[in-house]
Motif scaffolding. Sequence first.
Motif, PDB file in Angstrom:
ATOM      1  N   THR A 219       0.824  -1.206   0.000  1.00 30.44           N
ATOM      2  CA  THR A 219       0.000   0.000   0.000  1.00 30.44           C
ATOM      3  C   THR A 219       0.860   1.258   0.000  1.00 30.44           C
ATOM      4  N   TYR A 220       0.483   2.186  -0.868  1.00 33.89           N
ATOM      5  CA  TYR A 220       1.053   3.538  -0.873  1.00 33.89           C
ATOM      6  C   TYR A 220      -0.042   4.486  -0.397  1.00 33.89           C
ATOM      7  N   ILE A 221       0.235   5.245   0.649  1.00 31.74           N
ATOM      8  CA  ILE A 221      -0.720   6.230   1.172  1.00 31.74           C
ATOM      9  C   ILE A 221      -0.005   7.564   1.266  1.00 31.74           C
ATOM     10  N   ASP A 222      -0.638   8.616   0.746  1.00 30.33           N
ATOM     11  CA  ASP A 222      -0.106   9.944   1.002  1.00 30.33           C
ATOM     12  C   ASP A 222      -1.240  10.927   1.272  1.00 30.33           C
ATOM     13  N   CYS A 223      -0.904  11.968   2.030  1.00 28.93           N
ATOM     14  CA  CYS A 223      -1.877  13.024   2.325  1.00 28.93           C
ATOM     15  C   CYS A 223      -1.115  14.238   2.842  1.00 28.93           C
ATOM     16  N   GLY A 224      -1.807  15.366   2.927  1.00 28.08           N
ATOM     17  CA  GLY A 224      -1.225  16.572   3.477  1.00 28.08           C
ATOM     18  C   GLY A 224      -1.394  16.633   4.980  1.00 28.08           C
ATOM     19  N   SER A 225      -0.574  17.437   5.633  1.00 25.95           N
ATOM     20  CA  SER A 225      -0.651  17.546   7.089  1.00 25.95           C
ATOM     21  C   SER A 225      -1.761  18.479   7.547  1.00 25.95           C
ATOM     22  N   ALA A 226      -2.312  19.274   6.626  1.00 20.24           N
ATOM     23  CA  ALA A 226      -3.347  20.238   6.991  1.00 20.24           C
ATOM     24  C   ALA A 226      -4.657  19.878   6.308  1.00 20.24           C
ATOM     25  N   GLU A 227      -4.980  18.602   6.345  1.00 17.44           N
ATOM     26  CA  GLU A 227      -6.197  18.167   5.665  1.00 17.44           C
ATOM     27  C   GLU A 227      -7.041  17.256   6.533  1.00 17.44           C
ATOM     28  N   SER A 228      -8.346  17.225   6.236  1.00 18.53           N
ATOM     29  CA  SER A 228      -9.323  16.528   7.085  1.00 18.53           C
ATOM     30  C   SER A 228      -9.035  15.047   7.232  1.00 18.53           C
ATOM     31  N   PHE A 229      -8.455  14.421   6.209  1.00 20.42           N
ATOM     32  CA  PHE A 229      -8.263  12.970   6.234  1.00 20.42           C
ATOM     33  C   PHE A 229      -6.911  12.541   6.812  1.00 20.42           C
ATOM     34  N   ARG A 230      -6.146  13.492   7.333  1.00 19.86           N
ATOM     35  CA  ARG A 230      -4.792  13.195   7.791  1.00 19.86           C
ATOM     36  C   ARG A 230      -4.741  12.071   8.826  1.00 19.86           C
ATOM     37  N   ASP A 231      -5.493  12.210   9.909  1.00 24.71           N
ATOM     38  CA  ASP A 231      -5.356  11.265  11.019  1.00 24.71           C
ATOM     39  C   ASP A 231      -5.810   9.862  10.637  1.00 24.71           C
ATOM     40  N   GLU A 232      -6.893   9.764   9.861  1.00 21.41           N
ATOM     41  CA  GLU A 232      -7.367   8.433   9.492  1.00 21.41           C
ATOM     42  C   GLU A 232      -6.407   7.756   8.508  1.00 21.41           C
ATOM     43  N   ALA A 233      -5.762   8.558   7.653  1.00 22.19           N
ATOM     44  CA  ALA A 233      -4.779   7.987   6.727  1.00 22.19           C
ATOM     45  C   ALA A 233      -3.567   7.452   7.492  1.00 22.19           C
ATOM     46  N   ILE A 234      -3.091   8.228   8.458  1.00 24.89           N
ATOM     47  CA  ILE A 234      -1.949   7.785   9.261  1.00 24.89           C
ATOM     48  C   ILE A 234      -2.313   6.528  10.052  1.00 24.89           C
ATOM     49  N   ASP A 235      -3.493   6.523  10.650  1.00 25.23           N
ATOM     50  CA  ASP A 235      -3.907   5.353  11.443  1.00 25.23           C
ATOM     51  C   ASP A 235      -4.054   4.118  10.566  1.00 25.23           C
ATOM     52  N   TYR A 236      -4.632   4.283   9.382  1.00 30.11           N
ATOM     53  CA  TYR A 236      -4.813   3.143   8.486  1.00 30.11           C
ATOM     54  C   TYR A 236      -3.461   2.582   8.061  1.00 30.11           C
ATOM     55  N   ALA A 237      -2.537   3.478   7.721  1.00 32.92           N
ATOM     56  CA  ALA A 237      -1.200   3.033   7.331  1.00 32.92           C
ATOM     57  C   ALA A 237      -0.507   2.305   8.480  1.00 32.92           C
ATOM     58  N   THR A 238      -0.658   2.817   9.694  1.00 33.70           N
ATOM     59  CA  THR A 238      -0.038   2.178  10.859  1.00 33.70           C
ATOM     60  C   THR A 238      -0.596   0.786  11.080  1.00 33.70           C
ATOM     61  N   ARG A 239      -1.911   0.652  11.014  1.00 33.94           N
ATOM     62  CA  ARG A 239      -2.537  -0.654  11.268  1.00 33.94           C
ATOM     63  C   ARG A 239      -2.258  -1.641  10.140  1.00 33.94           C
ATOM     64  N   LEU A 240      -2.170  -1.161   8.917  1.00 32.45           N
ATOM     65  CA  LEU A 240      -1.750  -2.037   7.819  1.00 32.45           C
ATOM     66  C   LEU A 240      -0.354  -2.588   8.088  1.00 32.45           C
ATOM     67  N   SER A 241       0.540  -1.709   8.474  1.00 30.35           N
ATOM     68  CA  SER A 241       1.916  -2.135   8.746  1.00 30.35           C
ATOM     69  C   SER A 241       1.953  -3.134   9.896  1.00 30.35           C
ATOM     70  N   GLN A 242       1.183  -2.888  10.941  1.00 30.99           N
ATOM     71  CA  GLN A 242       1.134  -3.808  12.075  1.00 30.99           C
ATOM     72  C   GLN A 242       0.555  -5.167  11.677  1.00 30.99           C
ATOM     73  N   ALA A 243      -0.274  -5.174  10.619  1.00 24.77           N
ATOM     74  CA  ALA A 243      -0.861  -6.422  10.130  1.00 24.77           C
ATOM     75  C   ALA A 243       0.053  -7.146   9.151  1.00 24.77           C
ATOM     76  N   GLY A 244       1.239  -6.615   8.925  1.00 26.76           N
ATOM     77  CA  GLY A 244       2.198  -7.289   8.060  1.00 26.76           C
ATOM     78  C   GLY A 244       2.174  -6.849   6.614  1.00 26.76           C
ATOM     79  N   VAL A 245       1.447  -5.788   6.315  1.00 37.06           N
ATOM     80  CA  VAL A 245       1.380  -5.277   4.948  1.00 37.06           C
ATOM     81  C   VAL A 245       2.527  -4.279   4.736  1.00 37.06           C
ATOM     82  N   LEU A 246       3.187  -4.368   3.594  1.00 38.96           N
ATOM     83  CA  LEU A 246       4.210  -3.380   3.258  1.00 38.96           C
ATOM     84  C   LEU A 246       3.537  -2.049   2.937  1.00 38.96           C
TER      85      LEU A 246
END
Length: 286
Positions: A219-246
């Motif tokens: 998975t490739y995820i990107d977003c801006g730091s001053a945008e509404s979807f920032r926190d959910e994108a970071i959390d999703y990326a973190t949980r994907l990584s914790q689940a063993g996804v690159l």
Amino acid sequence: MSSGPPGAPAPDLTAGGLVTVEDRVVPGPAGEPDVTVLILRPATASGPVAGIYHIHSGGMVTGDRRSQVDALLPYVAEGRAVVVSVEYRLAPEHPDPAPVEDCYAGLVWTAENAAELDIDPHRLMILGASSGGGLAAGTALLARDRDFPALSHQVLICPMLDDRLQTHSSRMLDGDGTWDRNDNLFGWTALLGDRRGGPDVSPYAAPARATDLGGLPRTYIDCGSAESFRDEAIDYATRLSQAGVLVDLHLWGGGCHGYEVLARHSAIARASLATRDEFIRRVLES
């Protein structure tokens, strides 16, 4: 996902004759209307190439299969990829699960017809921005859970993932002229109605609700730091990584929602587009 500014002339999807453009009506979800897809192929056959399945943005309520797809033209014109862009039904006239099920139906058709489309079935990427990023993530979850098709990668650009609007970033903007908390509430309510924020929302509609993220593609995820979807994108990326996804996660400092269009010649837009382009090219050449 970069595209032209509002009011700009429609792009030449043939790229001066290097790309063939076809609209095709394909089977929709069981018992539901057929789905139209836009197919962009290299004009000169070069054997099986990677496939990019594109899902457009528009807050769940606007857009069509041609929206933002011109950003992918270089990969087709260079003979590196075939792009299939799906026209899914829009909310509120067609609430969940219509949009994500349409996206999944188009993906199934693409995979089943990979040979005809000159797509290498082992190199099938799903890509979307904003609401299209959320739908791409939900479609990838459906593909995993229904055991077809196998996706090699998902590219989620400032993805719209969480209907609960409980994160700081989902509440921090009000009237900033991009995608603020009022727009977010409108888009999710159009999709989910009274279910928005409650217990009866599927992870295929709001992928942030998925409890099991194992077995998903790189998975490739990107977003801006001053945008509404920032926190959910970071959390999703973190949980994907914790689940063993690159995971490749990029947070661009100062970026608002849509900065690649609003300020496409800025240093941040050029850097983010170049980084994403480099990732996609590596995938297409693998």
